[in-house]
Write a protein that holds these residues in place. Sequence first.
Motif, PDB file in Angstrom:
ATOM      1  N   TYR A 213       0.834  -1.202   0.000  1.00 36.97           N
ATOM      2  CA  TYR A 213       0.000   0.000   0.000  1.00 36.97           C
ATOM      3  C   TYR A 213       0.869   1.254   0.000  1.00 36.97           C
ATOM      4  O   TYR A 213       0.710   2.159   0.818  1.00 36.97           O
ATOM      5  N   SER A 214       1.810   1.307  -0.926  1.00 38.07           N
ATOM      6  CA  SER A 214       2.689   2.456  -1.077  1.00 38.07           C
ATOM      7  C   SER A 214       3.085   2.538  -2.546  1.00 38.07           C
ATOM      8  O   SER A 214       2.550   1.814  -3.387  1.00 38.07           O
ATOM      9  N   THR A 215       4.021   3.395  -2.845  1.00 41.08           N
ATOM     10  CA  THR A 215       4.521   3.495  -4.222  1.00 41.08           C
ATOM     11  C   THR A 215       5.876   2.807  -4.355  1.00 41.08           C
ATOM     12  O   THR A 215       6.560   2.970  -5.365  1.00 41.08           O
ATOM     13  N   SER A 216       6.250   2.030  -3.353  1.00 39.16           N
ATOM     14  CA  SER A 216       7.541   1.357  -3.362  1.00 39.16           C
ATOM     15  C   SER A 216       7.669   0.423  -4.567  1.00 39.16           C
ATOM     16  O   SER A 216       6.718  -0.276  -4.944  1.00 39.16           O
ATOM     17  N   GLY A 217       8.855   0.396  -5.144  1.00 39.17           N
ATOM     18  CA  GLY A 217       9.119  -0.527  -6.236  1.00 39.17           C
ATOM     19  C   GLY A 217       9.563  -1.884  -5.738  1.00 39.17           C
ATOM     20  O   GLY A 217       9.754  -2.817  -6.534  1.00 39.17           O
TER      21      GLY A 217
ATOM     22  N   VAL B  13       2.927 -10.374  -7.929  1.00 37.72           N
ATOM     23  CA  VAL B  13       1.677 -10.637  -7.222  1.00 37.72           C
ATOM     24  C   VAL B  13       1.315  -9.456  -6.330  1.00 37.72           C
ATOM     25  O   VAL B  13       0.166  -8.987  -6.314  1.00 37.72           O
ATOM     26  N   GLN B  14       2.299  -8.959  -5.578  1.00 38.24           N
ATOM     27  CA  GLN B  14       2.044  -7.829  -4.686  1.00 38.24           C
ATOM     28  C   GLN B  14       1.623  -6.583  -5.460  1.00 38.24           C
ATOM     29  O   GLN B  14       0.737  -5.838  -5.032  1.00 38.24           O
ATOM     30  N   ARG B  15       2.241  -6.366  -6.615  1.00 37.42           N
ATOM     31  CA  ARG B  15       1.884  -5.206  -7.431  1.00 37.42           C
ATOM     32  C   ARG B  15       0.435  -5.315  -7.918  1.00 37.42           C
ATOM     33  O   ARG B  15      -0.305  -4.331  -7.929  1.00 37.42           O
TER      34      ARG B  15
ATOM     35  N   ILE C 275      -2.802  -2.873  -7.183  1.00 38.30           N
ATOM     36  CA  ILE C 275      -3.685  -2.333  -8.220  1.00 38.30           C
ATOM     37  C   ILE C 275      -5.152  -2.646  -7.896  1.00 38.30           C
ATOM     38  O   ILE C 275      -6.034  -1.790  -8.005  1.00 38.30           O
ATOM     39  N   GLY C 276      -5.415  -3.887  -7.493  1.00 39.96           N
ATOM     40  CA  GLY C 276      -6.783  -4.289  -7.186  1.00 39.96           C
ATOM     41  C   GLY C 276      -7.349  -3.524  -5.998  1.00 39.96           C
ATOM     42  O   GLY C 276      -8.490  -3.038  -6.045  1.00 39.96           O
TER      43      GLY C 276
END
Length: 234
Positions: A30-34, A39-41, A45-46
């Motif tokens: 729940y951040s903008t971390s790369g 799966v986490q990305r 998004i969802g």
Amino acid sequence: MRSKPMGNLEKAEVKGYFETTGFERWNRIYSTSGDVNRVQRNIRIGHQKTVDNVLAWLQEDGDLASRSFCDAGCGVGSLSLPLAQLGAASIAASDISEAMVKEATRRATEAGLEVARVQFSASDLESLGGTFNTVICLDVFIHYPQPQAEAMVKHLAALAQRRLIVSFAPYTPLLALLKSIGSLFPGPSKATRAYTLKESGIIAAAAQAGFKPLRRSLNQAPFYFSRLIEFERI
């Protein structure tokens, strides 16, 4: 109406997970971390689709500045912060994890939000009280089996004067074929159980509390499935 509580052992597992490994993992999601895997990305998004959906619905009503909100299970403030920025009169946001609450508070301060507009506290859902125009609970029912989830809907409905918005992982034949819905979530060390829920039971519980469905959506991305329903008091 007080809801039937989550089992003490299971609640301790959930709290312990989100104070340690779970906090580190979901704070990244729940951040903008790369620093996230595929799966986490996709889960990021969802979840953002669900948050954006709720914000759009709330703005359609056009009276945010006169409404009080309860964000039950607020996590790191993914909904509370933008809702406050949109001008909500007041938001009582809570999470079972003190680590999540601390991070949400940090993000609110960083965003320059007024303390009086959004207040964060550590609490489980069963202990929540008060009266709010709108009560929102997003992606938290994953930790509740069907009977407890239905009881929680009634409990949260008792706090809502006008609107109740909830999201949950819907039961489908496809998901039923999976050995565990936990396989849809990141990391083999995920320690908490995860439940899919029958929509009919959630709607029936809301009806018993005096609410009817107003609108709904199904938000999904690979590895993320969430049924979102907004109820209004009859």
